[in-house]
Enzyme design. Structure first.
Site, PDB file in Angstrom:
ATOM      1  NE  ARG A   1      51.335 -11.504  31.139  1.00 19.26           N
ATOM      2  CZ  ARG A   1      51.098 -10.538  30.231  1.00 19.26           C
ATOM      3  NH1 ARG A   1      49.902 -10.470  29.647  1.00 19.26           N
ATOM      4  NH2 ARG A   1      52.030  -9.658  29.939  1.00 19.26           N
TER       5      ARG A   1
ATOM      6  CG  ASP B   1      54.091  -5.933  26.184  1.00 13.98           C
ATOM      7  OD1 ASP B   1      53.668  -5.714  25.029  1.00 13.98           O
ATOM      8  OD2 ASP B   1      53.345  -6.300  27.110  1.00 13.98           O
TER       9      ASP B   1
END
Length: 567
Positions: free
Chosen positions: A182, A468
């Site tokens: 990613r 996160d």
């Protein structure tokens, strides 16, 4: 497009560094390292430069379109399906066939590109490991470049890690998860690399360096003739997917590999994107392998999209689960859209982490995970995400048991009933209450996450969950909204209105609690006070910043001067 100027960063005065060998128009401000120099070879940098020069104007335009859309939402408009692309939504087209290497994606594990993490994740028993340069990573120069080194070693199969503290050497098993990478979102700059005098686009740096060094070995070792494979984050419109498709075509042409070799899954993690799912798949149809319910970022995006809509405030974040009508509708429509187009519909993140010192609490947490994953597989998802290797066996059991021995449900779970999902379903106001504990948890989590991020850690275990950037963003924007609209905390019987004075007291008390929880020594050495200043400033600002990490990024950029003899 870029959030910082080349002069807005820190400069390391004490050491002069050797220079990287760069193409014309490129200046590298990050620390010189011989290992990094192999990644930042002149040819690899030239590939990144070519991408930057070809696509920067399109990226800037796409980001301006985001701002214009947000301006309309702030004036009262609502996102919805685009009438001009109805022909795409109504068409019978399908995406390219899923490559054999990734037909089975029942469980995917995600995490940053830390060396030990890469090995453990590839060995975890998951079908896929998504190596993350985005929300689970603090984009320091060291993290980004060492991450590229780690992934190159992983693709080649040579990666090892000597954990001296445990007297253990980690290496890859014979059988490993398939690697997806990613890259950062279009909005994030890379201020350590200047191209033609401006910071490079972080996404193109991450993609370009990884692709250049690994496409041949990946196709040979992992992709069965396809690949590399990617996850694409934070998009709001199909025009952004079209840019990625052009980037992929440009990369395939450079490498001399077949069109459609590169494959990508798009995270549907912004509210505007849920109305663009067909269009996003259509733009990427030769390169797509599905969509993913990035549900934590989706909640953040709901808050941000409706930042000026005082009638659409969310309850405490712990109450915004998949049982909320707007969240369930999003999942159902994503499954139908993906299966209609012949690609995977991936479920959301199980953020729980094992609770080692409390077996009863650990089993209760695991049961919550099982129920969530059972809901996903019965709804038609083809796979899902886990934040920790300890969850993989339980999740794999749920998916395998309920998928009738098939690698995916693309052909067997069409979800035609979701054709009736409307704009109103996707925008329905959520139910729930707002509490003082919700305000406190937002503040505590936001400050602790940001403190870790400022010291180079982007994936942080807090209160038995892996946090996160997405959950920190929910905390920040929700606090901002509650302050803006002087929300009444109606869930605990107190009826207190959220004010700047109240928030100031909450911040002070939560900082004291954080210090007790982590200990005086760690608190003193950490960047909790700096994080508190940034988080408080963002929560109380008159105008909402687009991303917490864009503001905080200035604090982790460190420029190193070059030896004058090498200039």
């Amino acid at each position: 497009m870029m959030s910082i100027s080349p002069d807005a960063s820190n400069t390391e005065p004490s050491t002069m560094r050797a220079a990287y060998d760069t193409p014309e128009g490129v200046e590298i401000k990050g620390r010189y390292d011989e290992e990094f120099a192999k990644i930042l070879s002149k040819d690899a940098l030239q590939f990144v430069v070519d991408l930057q020069r070809e696509f920067r104007s399109q990226i800037k335009y796409a980001l301006e379109c985001r701002k214009e859309a947000q301006r309309r939402y702030n004036l009262g408009a609502l996102p919805g399906f685009d009438p001009s692309t109805k022909y795409v939504r109504d068409g019978d087209w399908v995406c390219a066939s899923v490559p054999p290497a990734i037909v089975d994606r029942k469980v995917e594990i995600t995490g940053p590109v830390d060396r030990k993490m890469v090995i453990n994740a590839l060995n975890s028993g998951a079908k896929v490991f998504m190596a993350d340069f985005e929300d689970a990573l603090s984009p320091t120069w060291e993290n980004l470049m060492r991450g590229q080194v780690n992934l190159k070693d992983a693709v080649e199969g040579s990666i090892t890690f000597n954990d001296q503290a445990r007297n253990r050497i980690y290496k890859l098993n014979e059988q490993t998860a398939k690697l997806f990478v990613r890259a950062r979102g279009w909005h994030l700059p890379e201020a350590h690399i200047l191209i033609d005098g401006e910071p490079a686009t972080g996404a193109l740096v991450d993609f370009g360096l990884y692709f250049y060094h690994n496409y041949a070995a990946f196709r040979r070792n992992q992709g069965q003739g396809f690949g590399p494979f990617f996850y694409l984050p934070k998009m709001e419109h199909s025009r952004e997917a079209k840019i990625w498709n052009s980037v992929f075509e440009r990369a395939e042409k450079m490498a001399g590999i077949e069109r459609g070799s590169i494959r990508a899954t798009v995270l549907i993690e912004t509210l505007p994107a849920v109305f663009q799912m067909d269009e996003i798949l259509y733009e990427l149809r030769d390169h797509s392998v599905g969509l993913n319910c990035g549900r934590w970022d989706y909640i953040f995006s709901y808050l941000k999209t409706f930042q000026a809509h005082s009638d659409r405030l969310l309850p405490d974040r712990v109450q915004v689960g998949m049982s909320q009508h707007f969240m369930r509708s999003y999942s159902d429509l994503l499954i139908r859209t993906c299966h209609r187009r012949g690609v995977h519909a991936m479920g959301g993140m199980a953020a729980q982490i094992p609770i080692k010192d409390d077996p009863e609490a650990n089993e209760a947490a695991l049961e919550l995970v099982r129920k969530d994953k059972l809901r996903e597989v019965l709804a038609g998802h083809d796979g899902t995400w886990a934040a920790h290797p300890g969850l993989i066996p339980a999740i794999m059991e749920v998916f395998s048991k309920n998928m009738a021995n098939t690698p995916n449900q693309i052909q067997i779970m069409k979800r035609e009933d979701a054709v009736n999902v409307t704009e109103d379903d996707l925008l329905q106001r959520p139910h729930g209450v707002r509490t003082m504990e919700g305000l406190r948890l937002n503040t505590r989590v936001g400050i602790q996450y940001l403190a870790a991020w400022l010291t180079g850690t982007g994936s942080v275990p807090l209160y038995n969950l892996m946090e996160d950037a997405a959950t920190a963003e929910i905390s920040r924007v929700q606090n901002w909204q509650w302050l803006q609209y002087r929300v009444t905390l109606d869930g605990d019987g107190l009826g207190v209105k959220v004010s700047v004075d109240l928030f100031g007291r909450v911040v002070e008390e939560e900082m004291a609690r954080i210090e007790r929880e982590v200990g005086k020594e760690k608190f003193k050495k950490g960047m909790y006070k700096e994080a508190c200043k940034i988080f408080t400033r963002q929560c109380t600002a008159p105008t909402l910043d687009d991303f917490l990490t864009l503001d905080a990024y200035n604090s982790i950029v460190l420029h190193h001067p070059v030896e004058s003899s090498r200039l």
